[in-house]
Design a protein around this motif. Sequence first.
Motif, PDB file in Angstrom:
ATOM      1  N   LEU A  38       0.948  -1.308  -0.086  1.00 24.59           N
ATOM      2  CA  LEU A  38      -0.210  -0.373  -0.450  1.00 24.59           C
ATOM      3  C   LEU A  38       0.573   0.963  -0.144  1.00 24.59           C
ATOM      4  N   ALA A  39       0.557   2.385  -0.912  1.00 24.17           N
ATOM      5  CA  ALA A  39       1.149   3.122  -1.586  1.00 24.17           C
ATOM      6  C   ALA A  39       0.516   4.220  -1.363  1.00 24.17           C
ATOM      7  N   MET A  40       1.371   6.207  -1.317  1.00 23.43           N
ATOM      8  CA  MET A  40       0.276   7.199  -1.535  1.00 23.43           C
ATOM      9  C   MET A  40       1.333   7.892  -2.649  1.00 23.43           C
ATOM     10  N   LEU A  41       0.673   7.564  -3.299  1.00 22.75           N
ATOM     11  CA  LEU A  41       1.170   9.339  -4.667  1.00 22.75           C
ATOM     12  C   LEU A  41       0.619  10.394  -4.619  1.00 22.75           C
ATOM     13  N   ILE A  42       1.288  11.359  -4.736  1.00 25.52           N
ATOM     14  CA  ILE A  42       1.032  12.912  -4.002  1.00 25.52           C
ATOM     15  C   ILE A  42       1.867  14.040  -5.638  1.00 25.52           C
ATOM     16  N   GLY A  43       1.010  14.382  -5.802  1.00 29.20           N
ATOM     17  CA  GLY A  43       1.215  14.406  -7.294  1.00 29.20           C
ATOM     18  C   GLY A  43       0.825  16.211  -7.338  1.00 29.20           C
ATOM     19  N   GLN A  44      -0.114  16.317  -8.537  1.00 35.19           N
ATOM     20  CA  GLN A  44      -1.092  17.701  -8.258  1.00 35.19           C
ATOM     21  C   GLN A  44      -2.526  16.777  -8.384  1.00 35.19           C
ATOM     22  N   GLY A  45      -3.224  17.559  -7.885  1.00 29.91           N
ATOM     23  CA  GLY A  45      -4.881  16.963  -7.294  1.00 29.91           C
ATOM     24  C   GLY A  45      -5.037  16.663  -6.674  1.00 29.91           C
ATOM     25  N   GLY A  46      -5.818  15.157  -6.192  1.00 27.38           N
ATOM     26  CA  GLY A  46      -5.875  14.991  -5.035  1.00 27.38           C
ATOM     27  C   GLY A  46      -4.966  13.503  -5.047  1.00 27.38           C
ATOM     28  N   ASN A  47      -4.576  12.944  -3.855  1.00 23.06           N
ATOM     29  CA  ASN A  47      -3.595  12.211  -3.601  1.00 23.06           C
ATOM     30  C   ASN A  47      -4.363  10.781  -3.872  1.00 23.06           C
ATOM     31  N   ILE A  48      -3.038   9.857  -4.948  1.00 22.99           N
ATOM     32  CA  ILE A  48      -3.595   8.749  -5.062  1.00 22.99           C
ATOM     33  C   ILE A  48      -3.270   7.397  -4.000  1.00 22.99           C
ATOM     34  N   ALA A  49      -4.441   6.721  -4.178  1.00 20.93           N
ATOM     35  CA  ALA A  49      -3.434   4.998  -3.123  1.00 20.93           C
ATOM     36  C   ALA A  49      -3.454   4.442  -4.447  1.00 20.93           C
ATOM     37  N   SER A  51      -2.890  -0.016  -4.527  1.00 23.10           N
ATOM     38  CA  SER A  51      -2.601  -1.562  -3.739  1.00 23.10           C
ATOM     39  C   SER A  51      -2.053  -2.624  -4.854  1.00 23.10           C
ATOM     40  N   THR A  52      -1.199  -3.048  -4.908  1.00 19.61           N
ATOM     41  CA  THR A  52      -0.080  -3.820  -5.143  1.00 19.61           C
ATOM     42  C   THR A  52       0.064  -5.284  -4.680  1.00 19.61           C
ATOM     43  N   GLY A  53      -0.139  -6.247  -5.574  1.00 20.70           N
ATOM     44  CA  GLY A  53       0.120  -7.688  -4.716  1.00 20.70           C
ATOM     45  C   GLY A  53      -0.473  -8.610  -6.227  1.00 20.70           C
ATOM     46  N   SER A  54      -0.385  -9.816  -5.170  1.00 22.43           N
ATOM     47  CA  SER A  54      -0.188 -11.306  -6.243  1.00 22.43           C
ATOM     48  C   SER A  54      -1.327 -10.597  -7.049  1.00 22.43           C
ATOM     49  N   ASP A  55      -1.772 -10.121  -6.951  1.00 24.99           N
ATOM     50  CA  ASP A  55      -3.393 -10.117  -8.711  1.00 24.99           C
ATOM     51  C   ASP A  55      -3.086  -8.177  -9.365  1.00 24.99           C
ATOM     52  N   GLY A  56      -2.162  -7.918  -8.632  1.00 22.09           N
ATOM     53  CA  GLY A  56      -2.079  -6.487 -10.094  1.00 22.09           C
ATOM     54  C   GLY A  56      -2.576  -5.570  -8.957  1.00 22.09           C
ATOM     55  N   PRO A  57      -1.522  -4.246  -9.933  1.00 20.64           N
ATOM     56  CA  PRO A  57      -2.350  -3.229  -8.805  1.00 20.64           C
ATOM     57  C   PRO A  57      -2.917  -2.487  -9.257  1.00 20.64           C
ATOM     58  N   VAL A  58      -4.103  -2.078  -8.459  1.00 21.31           N
ATOM     59  CA  VAL A  58      -5.035  -1.612  -8.171  1.00 21.31           C
ATOM     60  C   VAL A  58      -5.428   0.285  -8.150  1.00 21.31           C
ATOM     61  N   ILE A  59      -5.225   1.228  -8.578  1.00 24.63           N
ATOM     62  CA  ILE A  59      -5.757   2.778  -7.833  1.00 24.63           C
ATOM     63  C   ILE A  59      -6.723   3.550  -7.335  1.00 24.63           C
ATOM     64  N   VAL A  60      -6.948   4.236  -6.498  1.00 18.64           N
ATOM     65  CA  VAL A  60      -7.699   4.861  -6.038  1.00 18.64           C
ATOM     66  C   VAL A  60      -7.852   6.829  -6.630  1.00 18.64           C
ATOM     67  N   ASP A  61      -8.248   7.197  -7.396  1.00 18.38           N
ATOM     68  CA  ASP A  61      -7.835   8.177  -8.113  1.00 18.38           C
ATOM     69  C   ASP A  61      -6.714   8.211  -9.230  1.00 18.38           C
ATOM     70  N   ASP A  62      -7.342   9.531  -9.725  1.00 17.71           N
ATOM     71  CA  ASP A  62      -6.304   9.393 -11.200  1.00 17.71           C
ATOM     72  C   ASP A  62      -5.200  11.187 -11.692  1.00 17.71           C
ATOM     73  N   GLN A  63      -5.694  12.021 -10.986  1.00 21.26           N
ATOM     74  CA  GLN A  63      -5.607  13.062 -11.030  1.00 21.26           C
ATOM     75  C   GLN A  63      -5.787  13.169 -12.076  1.00 21.26           C
ATOM     76  N   VAL A  75       3.764   3.805 -10.356  1.00 24.16           N
ATOM     77  CA  VAL A  75       2.597   2.422  -9.847  1.00 24.16           C
ATOM     78  C   VAL A  75       3.789   1.118 -10.453  1.00 24.16           C
ATOM     79  N   LYS A  76       4.692   1.581 -11.801  1.00 22.61           N
ATOM     80  CA  LYS A  76       5.004   0.152 -12.136  1.00 22.61           C
ATOM     81  C   LYS A  76       6.578   0.335 -11.491  1.00 22.61           C
ATOM     82  N   ALA A  77       6.933   1.609 -10.728  1.00 22.22           N
ATOM     83  CA  ALA A  77       7.982   1.273  -9.992  1.00 22.22           C
ATOM     84  C   ALA A  77       7.769   0.997  -8.496  1.00 22.22           C
ATOM     85  N   LEU A  78       6.827   0.429  -8.182  1.00 27.47           N
ATOM     86  CA  LEU A  78       6.542  -0.110  -7.281  1.00 27.47           C
ATOM     87  C   LEU A  78       5.518  -1.719  -7.593  1.00 27.47           C
TER      88      LEU A  78
END
Length: 188
Positions: A38-49, A51-63, A75-78
């Motif tokens: 679980l990580a948070m991405l900070i850029g411009q606009g709403g922060n992005i959550a 989730s990574t793991g055995s099934d693949g990345p899921v993101i919450v919001d996308d700025q 996300v690819k780096a995660l």
Amino acid sequence: MKKTLAGVLLMGVSAFAAAAEPDFSNVQITTLPLAPGLAMLIGQGGNIAVSTGSDGPVIVDDQFAPLVPKITAAVKALQDAPIRFVINTHHHFDHTGGNEGFGNAGALIFAHENVRTKMASEQVSRLMNRTMPASPEAALPVVTFDDGVTLHWNDEIIRVEHVASAHTDGTAISGLRRPTPCTWVTPS
Ligand SMILES: [Zn+2]
């Protein structure tokens, strides 16, 4: 010049309106690890959550749309795997601007049904003196829910719930928890 409350408010509004269209070329995406998977991405606009793991990345919001390549790289780096799902917390452009890019890249977009309804038609903000055109079909949530939806993904239970009387009429919050290990066994 005598400042009035209205004047100060208007200054704030115009600054906010101007800030709504920044020069995205200077925006950097910062990754803040929160917990394993679980990580948070900070850029411009709403922060992005994320989730990574055995099934693949899921993101919450996308700025914002111009940031899709940078968000994708973060996300690819995660986890070097395609983003499977996007969950929108609400319809505002600083949370859904990347929908079209991520949708076209193969992600399934989840949101409250009012998010899809709002994005599918022109939106006018009197506060920001701004009109947002209807979003293209590819940007619209594909899976919509009324009260909530649960994803069983990445060994987590990702629960997304609509919150009435919140920031918008389509606002949802999401949380995740790991399933509690069960002490019961099935006799063979
Ligand atoms: Zn908002």
